[in-house]
Scaffold this motif. Structure first.
Motif, PDB file in Angstrom:
ATOM      1  N   GLY A   1       6.928  15.783  -8.814  1.00 53.07           N
ATOM      2  CA  GLY A   1       7.153  14.524  -8.128  1.00 53.07           C
ATOM      3  C   GLY A   1       6.100  14.294  -7.058  1.00 53.07           C
ATOM      4  O   GLY A   1       5.334  15.196  -6.699  1.00 53.07           O
ATOM      5  N   TYR A   2       6.047  13.055  -6.572  1.00 56.15           N
ATOM      6  CA  TYR A   2       5.032  12.660  -5.599  1.00 56.15           C
ATOM      7  C   TYR A   2       5.687  12.248  -4.283  1.00 56.15           C
ATOM      8  O   TYR A   2       6.707  11.556  -4.283  1.00 56.15           O
ATOM      9  N   ALA A   3       5.088  12.647  -3.172  1.00 58.98           N
ATOM     10  CA  ALA A   3       5.505  12.136  -1.867  1.00 58.98           C
ATOM     11  C   ALA A   3       4.907  10.746  -1.707  1.00 58.98           C
ATOM     12  O   ALA A   3       3.705  10.548  -1.908  1.00 58.98           O
ATOM     13  N   LEU A   4       5.750   9.770  -1.354  1.00 60.58           N
ATOM     14  CA  LEU A   4       5.333   8.369  -1.296  1.00 60.58           C
ATOM     15  C   LEU A   4       5.555   7.808   0.098  1.00 60.58           C
ATOM     16  O   LEU A   4       6.656   7.915   0.645  1.00 60.58           O
ATOM     17  N   MET A   5       4.519   7.205   0.652  1.00 60.06           N
ATOM     18  CA  MET A   5       4.581   6.548   1.964  1.00 60.06           C
ATOM     19  C   MET A   5       4.220   5.090   1.737  1.00 60.06           C
ATOM     20  O   MET A   5       3.080   4.777   1.418  1.00 60.06           O
TER      21      MET A   5
ATOM     22  N   ASP B   1       0.863  -1.182   0.000  1.00 58.99           N
ATOM     23  CA  ASP B   1       0.000   0.000   0.000  1.00 58.99           C
ATOM     24  C   ASP B   1       0.897   1.228   0.000  1.00 58.99           C
ATOM     25  O   ASP B   1       1.862   1.299   0.758  1.00 58.99           O
ATOM     26  N   VAL B   2       0.585   2.170  -0.863  1.00 52.96           N
ATOM     27  CA  VAL B   2       1.408   3.375  -0.997  1.00 52.96           C
ATOM     28  C   VAL B   2       0.518   4.608  -0.900  1.00 52.96           C
ATOM     29  O   VAL B   2      -0.364   4.813  -1.750  1.00 52.96           O
ATOM     30  N   GLY B   3       0.736   5.400   0.139  1.00 53.46           N
ATOM     31  CA  GLY B   3       0.088   6.700   0.199  1.00 53.46           C
ATOM     32  C   GLY B   3       0.799   7.639  -0.751  1.00 53.46           C
ATOM     33  O   GLY B   3       2.029   7.727  -0.747  1.00 53.46           O
ATOM     34  N   VAL B   4       0.030   8.320  -1.590  1.00 54.94           N
ATOM     35  CA  VAL B   4       0.598   9.188  -2.627  1.00 54.94           C
ATOM     36  C   VAL B   4       0.054  10.599  -2.464  1.00 54.94           C
ATOM     37  O   VAL B   4      -1.159  10.801  -2.417  1.00 54.94           O
ATOM     38  N   SER B   5       0.934  11.575  -2.384  1.00 55.55           N
ATOM     39  CA  SER B   5       0.527  12.972  -2.334  1.00 55.55           C
ATOM     40  C   SER B   5       1.249  13.734  -3.438  1.00 55.55           C
ATOM     41  O   SER B   5       2.432  13.515  -3.677  1.00 55.55           O
ATOM     42  N   GLY B   6       0.530  14.614  -4.079  1.00 55.86           N
ATOM     43  CA  GLY B   6       1.128  15.396  -5.165  1.00 55.86           C
ATOM     44  C   GLY B   6       0.097  15.964  -6.109  1.00 55.86           C
ATOM     45  O   GLY B   6       0.344  16.951  -6.793  1.00 55.86           O
ATOM     46  N   GLY B   7      -1.084  15.319  -6.143  1.00 56.33           N
ATOM     47  CA  GLY B   7      -2.188  15.834  -6.943  1.00 56.33           C
ATOM     48  C   GLY B   7      -1.820  16.053  -8.397  1.00 56.33           C
ATOM     49  O   GLY B   7      -0.983  15.348  -8.966  1.00 56.33           O
ATOM     50  N   VAL B   8      -2.427  17.055  -9.000  1.00 55.20           N
ATOM     51  CA  VAL B   8      -2.222  17.323 -10.421  1.00 55.20           C
ATOM     52  C   VAL B   8      -0.828  17.865 -10.710  1.00 55.20           C
ATOM     53  O   VAL B   8      -0.394  17.885 -11.865  1.00 55.20           O
ATOM     54  N   TRP B   9      -0.106  18.308  -9.668  1.00 55.33           N
ATOM     55  CA  TRP B   9       1.223  18.885  -9.858  1.00 55.33           C
ATOM     56  C   TRP B   9       2.325  17.840  -9.807  1.00 55.33           C
ATOM     57  O   TRP B   9       3.486  18.125 -10.106  1.00 55.33           O
ATOM     58  N   GLY B  10       1.982  16.620  -9.430  1.00 59.25           N
ATOM     59  CA  GLY B  10       2.992  15.600  -9.235  1.00 59.25           C
ATOM     60  C   GLY B  10       3.761  15.228 -10.482  1.00 59.25           C
ATOM     61  O   GLY B  10       4.926  14.840 -10.409  1.00 59.25           O
TER      62      GLY B  10
END
Length: 279
Positions: A110-114, A97-106
């Protein structure tokens, strides 16, 4: 978001096959064809709305082979991850499971990945994570075992609720003041040199550039689950969630055109103090 992630991974030199029900953006006609086009061992990243995640993963369980890996990058509830990993694991299929943050700007930032999952699966998929994360040392965390990625993203989104509402309350107070005549410029002044500078502040400044009075936006804010789950975990673990809980309930208030609770307050003030009730 999944389409943008596909393009960012491709830009890093990887072969990517994407499936979407909309044929104009899809590389395969079905999930089965997607699996056929991938060389084993396969890694299939699921990036879909939470309402259909379970069905997609169920289908993949019947299409993939032992040694393949499924990644859920959507905003699933962390408690769903363990049962999924167990069911796929019985078939020899890995799960993360990967939490992904970055929205349309990713796609550009780039995307923050947890990430939650076994280290061997994380190591196998690191080239994908390296392609997606921002350049530099930050933006990626192997948070722990299965479930840890979505748990971390849940807390991330709970914090986001609180930050957004603090900016929103500040905006409303500035608008109400008889002294401040240029609210958008005040927010713009905070973007550099201020301790409250942030990407969210940048986005609010952008919104005010487009619509200084926010006249074209309705005062309604949905909650997609993560804020509720964060507060529920705070209750379970006896961790105070004062700010996040308040921001969640504020979103509920936004759905009421004429709040029954505030009507009751107005009625009580009238009963004990003779305060006028406005209609």
């Amino acid at each position: 978001m999944g389409g943008n992630m596909r393009e960012r991974i491709r830009a890093a030199g990887h072969d990517v096959v994407g499936y979407d029900p909309r044929p104009e953006i899809s590389d395969a006609a079905s999930l089965a064809e997607l699996v056929e086009k991938l060389a084993a061992p396969r890694v299939v990243w699921v990036m879909v709305p939470s309402g259909v995640t379970e069905d997609i993963i169920e289908q993949l369980g019947g299409l993939l082979s032992a040694g393949d890996i499924v990644i859920d990058g959507g905003n699933s509830k962390f408690s769903d991850d363990g049962p999924r990993a167990e069911k796929l694991g019985a078939l020899g299929i890995g799960y993360m499971d990967v939490g992904v943050s970055g929205g349309v700007w990713g796609i550009s930032n780039g995307y923050a990945l947890m990430v939650g999952g076994d280290k061997k699966h994380v190591d196998h998929c690191m080239p994908i994570f390296e392609a997606l994360k921002p350049e530099g040392e930050f933006g990626f965390a192997h948070a722990g075992p299965v479930g840890a990625g979505h748990y971390s993203k849940m807390v991330h989104n709970g914090i986001e609720y609180g930050l957004m509402h603090a900016y929103a309350e500040g905006y409303e107070l500035l608008k109400a003041s008889e002294l401040v005549h240029n609210v958008p410029e005040v927010f713009k002044s905070w973007r550099e040199g201020s301790v409250v500078k942030s990407w969210l502040l940048d986005l609010l400044d952008r919104a005010l550039d487009e619509d200084p009075e926010l006249a074209n936006i309705k005062g309604y804010a949905e909650d997609t689950g993560e804020g509720r789950w964060t507060v529920e975990e705070g209750i379970r673990l006896a961790v105070p969630m004062n700010v996040i809980a308040a921001s969640l309930f504020a979103r509920f208030t936004s759905r009421q055109d004429d709040s029954p609770a505030i009507k009751a307050v107005a009625a009580l003030r009238n009963q004990f103090g003779g305060h006028a009730v406005k209609r």
